[in-house]
Design a protein around this motif. Structure first.
Motif, PDB file in Angstrom:
ATOM      1  N   UNK A  71       0.807  -1.212   0.000  1.00  0.00           N
ATOM      2  CA  UNK A  71       0.000   0.000   0.000  1.00  0.00           C
ATOM      3  C   UNK A  71       0.845   1.268   0.000  1.00  0.00           C
ATOM      4  N   UNK A  72       2.121   1.174   0.371  1.00  0.00           N
ATOM      5  CA  UNK A  72       3.002   2.343   0.296  1.00  0.00           C
ATOM      6  C   UNK A  72       3.235   2.777  -1.146  1.00  0.00           C
ATOM      7  N   UNK A  73       3.121   1.821  -2.083  1.00  0.00           N
ATOM      8  CA  UNK A  73       3.210   2.114  -3.516  1.00  0.00           C
ATOM      9  C   UNK A  73       4.521   2.822  -3.871  1.00  0.00           C
ATOM     10  N   UNK A  74       5.630   2.350  -3.287  1.00  0.00           N
ATOM     11  CA  UNK A  74       6.919   2.991  -3.539  1.00  0.00           C
ATOM     12  C   UNK A  74       7.353   2.876  -4.986  1.00  0.00           C
ATOM     13  N   UNK A  75       7.001   1.803  -5.642  1.00  0.00           N
ATOM     14  CA  UNK A  75       7.468   1.601  -7.012  1.00  0.00           C
ATOM     15  C   UNK A  75       6.907   2.649  -7.965  1.00  0.00           C
ATOM     16  N   UNK A  76       5.783   3.245  -7.593  1.00  0.00           N
ATOM     17  CA  UNK A  76       5.177   4.262  -8.457  1.00  0.00           C
ATOM     18  C   UNK A  76       5.744   5.646  -8.197  1.00  0.00           C
ATOM     19  N   UNK A  77       6.551   5.796  -7.170  1.00  0.00           N
ATOM     20  CA  UNK A  77       7.085   7.117  -6.816  1.00  0.00           C
ATOM     21  C   UNK A  77       8.399   7.335  -7.571  1.00  0.00           C
ATOM     22  N   UNK A  78       8.235   7.718  -8.835  1.00  0.00           N
ATOM     23  CA  UNK A  78       9.373   7.800  -9.755  1.00  0.00           C
ATOM     24  C   UNK A  78      10.334   8.940  -9.440  1.00  0.00           C
ATOM     25  N   UNK A  79       9.925   9.854  -8.590  1.00  0.00           N
ATOM     26  CA  UNK A  79      10.772  11.009  -8.299  1.00  0.00           C
ATOM     27  C   UNK A  79      11.539  10.888  -6.991  1.00  0.00           C
ATOM     28  N   UNK A  80      11.400   9.753  -6.295  1.00  0.00           N
ATOM     29  CA  UNK A  80      12.220   9.512  -5.110  1.00  0.00           C
ATOM     30  C   UNK A  80      13.641   9.170  -5.537  1.00  0.00           C
ATOM     31  N   UNK A  81      14.637   9.733  -4.847  1.00  0.00           N
ATOM     32  CA  UNK A  81      16.019   9.346  -5.139  1.00  0.00           C
ATOM     33  C   UNK A  81      16.813   9.009  -3.889  1.00  0.00           C
ATOM     34  N   UNK A  82      16.243   9.215  -2.697  1.00  0.00           N
ATOM     35  CA  UNK A  82      16.929   8.900  -1.441  1.00  0.00           C
ATOM     36  C   UNK A  82      15.924   8.189  -0.539  1.00  0.00           C
ATOM     37  N   UNK A  83      16.101   6.880  -0.358  1.00  0.00           N
ATOM     38  CA  UNK A  83      15.125   6.066   0.363  1.00  0.00           C
ATOM     39  C   UNK A  83      15.813   5.312   1.503  1.00  0.00           C
ATOM     40  N   UNK A  84      15.243   5.430   2.714  1.00  0.00           N
ATOM     41  CA  UNK A  84      15.704   4.652   3.860  1.00  0.00           C
ATOM     42  C   UNK A  84      14.570   3.767   4.343  1.00  0.00           C
ATOM     43  N   UNK A  85      14.846   2.478   4.481  1.00  0.00           N
ATOM     44  CA  UNK A  85      13.872   1.498   4.961  1.00  0.00           C
ATOM     45  C   UNK A  85      14.376   0.978   6.302  1.00  0.00           C
ATOM     46  N   UNK A 114       9.451 -10.811   7.033  1.00  0.00           N
ATOM     47  CA  UNK A 114      10.156  -9.583   6.655  1.00  0.00           C
ATOM     48  C   UNK A 114      10.600  -9.577   5.195  1.00  0.00           C
ATOM     49  N   UNK A 115      10.908 -10.782   4.635  1.00  0.00           N
ATOM     50  CA  UNK A 115      11.306 -10.858   3.236  1.00  0.00           C
ATOM     51  C   UNK A 115      10.172 -10.386   2.332  1.00  0.00           C
ATOM     52  N   UNK A 116       8.978 -10.830   2.625  1.00  0.00           N
ATOM     53  CA  UNK A 116       7.829 -10.414   1.813  1.00  0.00           C
ATOM     54  C   UNK A 116       7.559  -8.924   1.968  1.00  0.00           C
ATOM     55  N   UNK A 117       7.743  -8.412   3.184  1.00  0.00           N
ATOM     56  CA  UNK A 117       7.523  -6.981   3.409  1.00  0.00           C
ATOM     57  C   UNK A 117       8.539  -6.158   2.627  1.00  0.00           C
ATOM     58  N   UNK A 118       9.815  -6.525   2.722  1.00  0.00           N
ATOM     59  CA  UNK A 118      10.848  -5.779   2.006  1.00  0.00           C
ATOM     60  C   UNK A 118      10.660  -5.901   0.501  1.00  0.00           C
ATOM     61  N   UNK A 119      10.233  -7.062   0.046  1.00  0.00           N
ATOM     62  CA  UNK A 119       9.976  -7.248  -1.383  1.00  0.00           C
ATOM     63  C   UNK A 119       8.841  -6.336  -1.853  1.00  0.00           C
ATOM     64  N   UNK A 120       7.863  -6.149  -0.989  1.00  0.00           N
ATOM     65  CA  UNK A 120       6.726  -5.298  -1.342  1.00  0.00           C
ATOM     66  C   UNK A 120       7.088  -3.814  -1.319  1.00  0.00           C
ATOM     67  N   UNK A 121       8.222  -3.492  -0.719  1.00  0.00           N
ATOM     68  CA  UNK A 121       8.668  -2.097  -0.653  1.00  0.00           C
ATOM     69  C   UNK A 121       9.642  -1.757  -1.780  1.00  0.00           C
ATOM     70  N   UNK A 122       9.588  -2.480  -2.847  1.00  0.00           N
ATOM     71  CA  UNK A 122      10.457  -2.237  -3.998  1.00  0.00           C
ATOM     72  C   UNK A 122      10.264  -0.819  -4.519  1.00  0.00           C
ATOM     73  N   UNK A 123      11.369  -0.060  -4.645  1.00  0.00           N
ATOM     74  CA  UNK A 123      11.247   1.319  -5.130  1.00  0.00           C
ATOM     75  C   UNK A 123      11.373   1.387  -6.647  1.00  0.00           C
TER      76      UNK A 123
END
Length: 1182
Positions: free
Chosen positions: A669-683, A711-720
């Motif tokens: 639901x964070x939808x990070x992959x659609x945020x094309x203008x992010x360039x600095x990401x901390x997880x 946690x693997x599935x969560x991190x996978x879902x946070x793909x930027x």
């Protein structure tokens, strides 16, 4: 009507310079425009307010204010304002018709290839000969051994600063002068401020007031005294003979051969300052002028042909060889493709031939300004608010423009994108210069040439005001001021709007600008749009909607407030909220979801005491939000990770508390992959407080309850998206990383990678082939065995070198107990990995690693807890910084000897935990040879071999010290064998200026029963300037110092009972600190001999009771601090005589002494002239 006014503005602005009536009309038109803007803002605010109220927004503290804004009352009030405004505009239109202005055409920007800010600046043309001649002037021998001053004279825009920069960077100049300094003087500078600038360049921060010339003189002598320096005083205006004589006398304390370059437009300044003949910087000749113009005009797509060349050469001829005019004109022509467009500019250029005054130059620059669209003119002119030579931040500047309403709302693209295009266009046209791009190429910093600043000021008139210090009173003529920048905000302003009733912008040009402000009242300044307050003592923000409801930009940093008040959520027009280092901040207002105009929320989290624990609910409702630098995941519906779903975020996002994410679906639901203008990401799985392990060498335990999910599935879902340039993964609890971290397509643009505290992971992502990765941190991996997998490296194993990390410059490997090889499958103690551009390598507590990779450019190396690698490190001869720590790792059966060689290139050496040292290449029976090293900084910790516990030092140890004849800084930590001041060891350290002794438990100090050493002591450490001895519980005698010492600090030495009488002979001593010395009872009677002492601090000495007579000799004393010395009852008469000359007096937790400073105390009157007085913890305002 408004379109008609807009159409004639170019003609009106052109005629205003020669017609006072038209100029007055323009001023009245601007005033009406500001009022019209305020009126529109009021409509916009009311619309947003009503929408927020309908959605349920209620703030108790402002309910009364809102109750007055019922629809009927609002319509009545606004109709009256509107009718009055329309009447004013009608009158201006009547006047406009009488003036008979001509309608102009709207300027359109041509489409052209986008430029990179890195190549905006033109290369220097035609100044090689000038550079050679000036360098020769500087370096040639002179019969006069005094200070050499070389004036470089020329009109504005000739390139005086440019030629000074070329000389300043010339290798011959850098080799000859040991201390290069650059000060931009400009208008408005006085001698005190100039001297303070020089001091700060050498010594850092200088807190001396600019009117205390005697103290500044002393500080200057500390900074440059006896040193051969080269100083550039750029852009000097002051032609007062007496002042410059005083300045030269002050600067004449350097070593013989010191030199100054003065750049100035004024021949009189040159004749006053110069000790040699002035160098007259000439105009460019015909050929160089054409080269410079050609470089600009034909570089961006304009097709060169005979007609354009012919016209261009005629225009260049009219520029008279002035580089700034040529560059500006070339930039203007670079987007005009038609012959007719060039011909039109040529017709205008016939009227502005350059000669010798700045007014004519401004006419040339004005031509380029006139060819800007109206919105771009506004953006440029706004920059007059900043002081000359101020470095502007692109991102903030765009946000200022947005807040001021300068960026057009029509057309495609966001305001930020349009603002970026405006910035780039102004830079390309040479309105901005010295553009520096940050590491992510997201933002930039730039300056304006002085002439461009003059142009902006001439356009804005009194509307922009740039001040070093905001005055408490101001001329009535300044009541038209709309925009203010200030460097210092005084504490005694309670209502700035009394002086500035029309203010719209209040901008700080310094991060430390409001240290003593407790309250600021904006009662009348109700049109404020931009507000910056830094480093204040305010514990609560001064936000009330009736005073600041039009605010669009708010920046508060280095403040002490715990929470932002709910009232701030009524700033419905606010676009940008910046919160800097707010150490006490734990809570943001709950109603932020109603701030529907918010586009940027900056929360600075790069500090250890970041306390924010949660986010306001429902931030996902902020549809305009583009920047949210920090988000802390919660579990409730309003602050869960799903709030990020529809936000089109740009730039930086640090995502904390991911452990609260329920599952992979929730993470998606964070939808990070659609945020094309992010360039600095901390997880980050932990909270911000846990994240300090990134900065500090500690591992935080996770005490909060963790939500159980994969946690693997969560991190996978946070793909930027694949535009990420900086990626940080912290406290990830999974066993392996998801597929997207291994995909080149996702990380192909990565520049920096930080993977921290992933205790369960056995492998790291295969990032060794990423083409742009420059910085890589790996910390706290308990199960990692190798850095690179076998299938990721190139080359045939055991046959050829395998290239890895082609762009990596810095690598940190921290606390990985089983890391044993660089590449999977390596056998033995060698690796064939090659890091082609690696410059800095830290290997901390990785005891199983047995090989070092090839890194031919390596300059900085730090190894802790690995004996094998430390032995290898001693054979690397090209290092500049080396730190070897024997502690940590597997210490069983380890050889604690260090094989030492005097590295010729080494500048900084740190040795920790060694018990012996063996010089490389020396046989057992041989006397060690001495080879001097250039090392300047040496740190020794727990190295007992370096000092003998016996008084007589074996000669076998002295060779080590003789290698450090160039040493300047020495730190000695926790050396048990250090018992007496090591005079023999220190005899060769004739360049040492600083020594620090810490926690040496057996150190006694000087040895009184060694008369043979006295002659040695007298000549010992002849250049020592600072000595600090801390936490040495057995010390009973302070080692005798050289008379050159300036700072002496004695801290937590419990057995010290007295200070030696020779202390009074330290005539150069400026700062004396004595703290936590429980048995010390008094200062020596000779203390009055410290005629240079400026700061005296005595603290936490429970038995200290007496300050001796004779302290009237402390003529230079400025700061006196006495803390927690309860037995002191009175001050001696001599010291009382000096109190009136102090700048600061602090008396705390000394009850008997404090009583005398109270209201009716006998010492009260002597404190009247002291700037800062703090008695018993209560500050007295100044």
């Amino acid at each position: 009507m408004l379109l008609e006014i807009h159409a004639v503005l170019p003609d009106a602005e052109d005629k205003a310079n020669s017609n006072a009536a038209i100029k007055s009309w323009l001023q009245n038109l601007k005033s009406a425009a500001y009022d019209a803007s305020d009126l529109l803002d009021e409509f916009s605010y009311e619309e947003l307010r009503r929408d927020a109220v309908r959605r349920g927004h209620k703030v108790d503290n402002v309910s009364r204010f809102f109750s007055l804004e019922n629809p009927a009352l609002f319509r009545y009030k606004m109709s009256g304002k509107l009718k009055k405004l329309v009447g004013r505009i009608d009158g201006l239109v009547v006047q406009m018709v009488r003036f008979g202005f001509q309608q102009g055409q709207r300027v359109q920007l041509a489409n052209r290839v986008k430029t990179d800010a890195n190549v905006i600046e033109s290369k220097v043309v035609g100044r090689d000969e000038d550079q050679e001649k000036i360098v020769k002037l500087l370096l040639e021998e002179s019969n006069n051994e005094g200070l050499k001053v070389v004036p470089v004279v020329g009109m504005g825009g000739l390139g005086k600063t440019t030629i000074a920069q070329l000389v300043y960077k010339d290798p011959r100049v850098n080799d000859h002068f040991k201390l290069p300094l650059w000060v931009c003087v400009s208008e408005g500078y006085n001698i005190g401020l100039l001297i303070k600038s020089v001091i700060e360049l050498v010594m850092g921060k200088c807190e001396v007031p600019i009117d205390n010339m005697e103290l500044l003189r002393r500080r200057l002598n500390e900074a440059i005294g006896g040193k051969r320096y080269f100083l550039v005083l750029d852009d000097v205006w002051n032609d007062n003979v007496d002042e410059w004589d005083r300045l030269k006398a002050l600067l004449n304390c350097g070593d013989s051969g010191s030199a100054i370059i003065v750049t100035t437009r004024n021949d009189r300044v040159a004749s006053i300052m110069g000790t040699v003949k002035s160098y007259k910087l000439g105009f460019l000749d015909k050929d160089d002028s054409w080269k410079l113009f050609h470089k600009k005009a034909f570089s961006m797509g304009v097709q060169e042909n005979g007609e354009l060349v012919e016209i261009g050469k005629k225009m260049v001829q009219n520029c008279g060889g002035l580089p700034l005019a040529i560059t500006t004109l070339g930039s203007l022509m670079s987007y005009k493709h038609e012959v007719r467009e060039w011909s039109a500019v040529l017709e205008e250029s016939k009227f502005w031939e350059i000669r010798s005054n700045n007014n004519n130059v401004l006419r040339v620059l004005r031509l380029s300004y006139d060819n800007l669209p109206l919105y771009m003119k506004q953006c440029f002119a706004f920059c007059a608010v900043f002081p000359k030579d101020f470095e502007m931040d692109k991102e903030k500047l765009i946000q200022y423009w947005m807040a001021s309403g300068f960026i057009p709302s029509d057309g495609p693209g966001s305001p930020e994108m349009k603002g970026g295009d405006i910035f780039d266009e102004l830079a390309w046209r040479s309105f901005f210069q010295e553009v520096k791009v940050n590491r992510l190429k997201r933002s930039a910093r730039c300056k304006m040439h002085d002439l461009m600043h003059d142009l902006a000021q001439s356009i804005m008139g009194d509307e922009c005001l740039s001040l070093l210090e905001l005055p408490t009173q101001i001329d009535r003529s300044k009541h038209v001021v709309r925009h203010i920048s200030y460097k210092k905000f005084p504490s005694d302003i309670n209502n700035i709007s009394n002086s500035f009733p029309t203010i719209r912008s209040l901008i700080s040009t310094s991060r430390y600008s409001c240290q003593y402000v407790c309250n600021v009242d904006f009662l009348k300044s109700n049109a404020l749009q931009i507000l910056e307050l830094h480093t204040t003592t305010i514990r609560r923000t001064m936000v009330t909607p009736e005073k600041m409801k039009y605010l669009r930009y708010l920046e508060i940093s280095d403040n002490n407030f715990v929470s932002l008040p709910e009232e701030i959520t009524t700033l419905y027009l606010l676009q940008t909220l910046r919160l800097g280092i707010c150490r006490m901040l734990v809570k943001l207002p709950n109603g932020m979801k109603y701030m529907s105009s918010l586009r940027h929320i900056y929360i600075e989290d790069y500090y250890s005491h970041f306390r924010l624990r949660s986010m306001p609910p429902c931030l996902g409702q902020l549809n305009c939000l583009q920047v949210l630098t920090v988000y802390i995941v919660g579990t409730s519906d309003g602050n869960c990770i799903g709030e990020l779903r529809n936000l089109n975020l740009h730039g930086t996002l640090h995502l904390y508390n991911i452990r609260k994410v329920r599952d992979a679906v929730n993470a998606t639901e964070a939808n990070l992959i659609a945020k094309q203008n992010l360039d600095d990401l901390a997880l980050c799985w932990g909270m911000p407080a846990d994240y300090k392990s990134y900065f500090f060498k500690v591992r935080e335990s996770n005490t909060e309850e963790v939500v159980h999910c994969d946690p693997l599935e969560v991190l996978d879902a946070l793909k930027p998206c694949n535009n990420i340039k900086v990626l940080q993964v912290t406290q990830y609890p999974g066993n392996e990383f998801p597929v997207w971290i291994t995909e080149y397509s996702v990380l192909k643009n990565l520049i920096e990678l930080y993977i921290i505290d992933c205790k369960k992971c056995t492998k790291i992502p295969p990032v060794d082939k990423l083409p742009y990765l420059r910085i890589f941190y790996l910390k706290f991996f308990d199960k990692l065995r190798h850095l690179c997998s076998s299938d990721s490296t190139s080359g045939e194993r055991n046959e050829e070198v395998q290239l890895a990390f082609p762009a990596l410059e810095k690598l940190v490997l921290f606390e990985m107990p089983i890391l044993s090889s660089w590449c999977e499958g390596e056998v033995g103690n060698e690796t064939l990995l090659d890091f082609p551009v690696l410059k800095s390598l830290d290997i901390i507590d990785c005891p199983k690693l047995t090989a070092m990779p090839s890194a031919s450019l390596l300059k900085n190396l730090s190894i802790k807890g690995n004996r094998t690698l430390q032995c290898i490190a001693t054979r690397l001869t090209k290092l500049q910084e080396l730190s070897l720590d024997i502690n940590g790792g597997d210490t069983e059966n380890a050889n604690e000897s260090l094989s030492f060689q005097p590295w010729e290139s080494l500048n900084n050496l740190s040795l920790i935990g060694y018990n012996s040292i063996v010089p490389i290449g020396t046989k057992e029976a041989e006397e060690p040879s001495v080879t001097e090293t250039k090392c300047r900084y040496l740190e020794l910790e727990s190295c007992n071999f370096i000092f003998s516990s016996n008084i007589v030092v074996p000669n076998s140890l002295l060779w080590f010290w003789k290698c450090f004849t160039c040493l300047q800084h020495l730190s000695i930590w926790r050396c048990e064998n250090l018992k007496y001041w090591p005079e023999k060891e220190f005899r060769s350290l004739n360049c040492l200026t600083y020594i620090f002794v810490y926690s040496c438990p057996n150190f006694l100090g000087s040895q009184d029963d060694l008369p043979s050493e006295r002659s040695i002591t007298e000549a010992l450490l002849p250049k020592l300037e600072e000595m600090s001895i801390r936490n040495c519980p057995d010390m009973i005698e302070i080692p005798k110092c050289s008379t050159s010492i300036k700072i002496l600090s004695i801290f937590n030495n419990k057995k010290l009972e007295r200070l030696p009488e020779w202390l009074g002979s330290m005539v150069s001593l400026k700062k004396l600190e004595i703290t936590f010395c429980d048995n010390l009872q008094s200062l020596p009677s000779s203390i009055g001999g410290l005629t240079s002492l400026e700061k005296l601090e005595i603290g936490y000495c429970e038995n200290f009771a007496n300050l001796p007579e004779g302290m009237d000799g402390l003529k230079a004393l400025e700061v006196l601090k006495i803390k927690e010395c309860p037995k002191i009852r009175v001050l001696p008469e001599g010291l009382l005589q000096q109190l009136k000359n102090l700048d600061q007096l602090w008396i705390e937790d000394c009850p008997h002494l404090e009583r005398h400073f109270k209201r009716w105390g006998k010492y009260r009157r002597v404190t009247c002239a002291i700037r800062i007085v703090k008695i018993g913890g209560d500050p007295v305002p100044f």
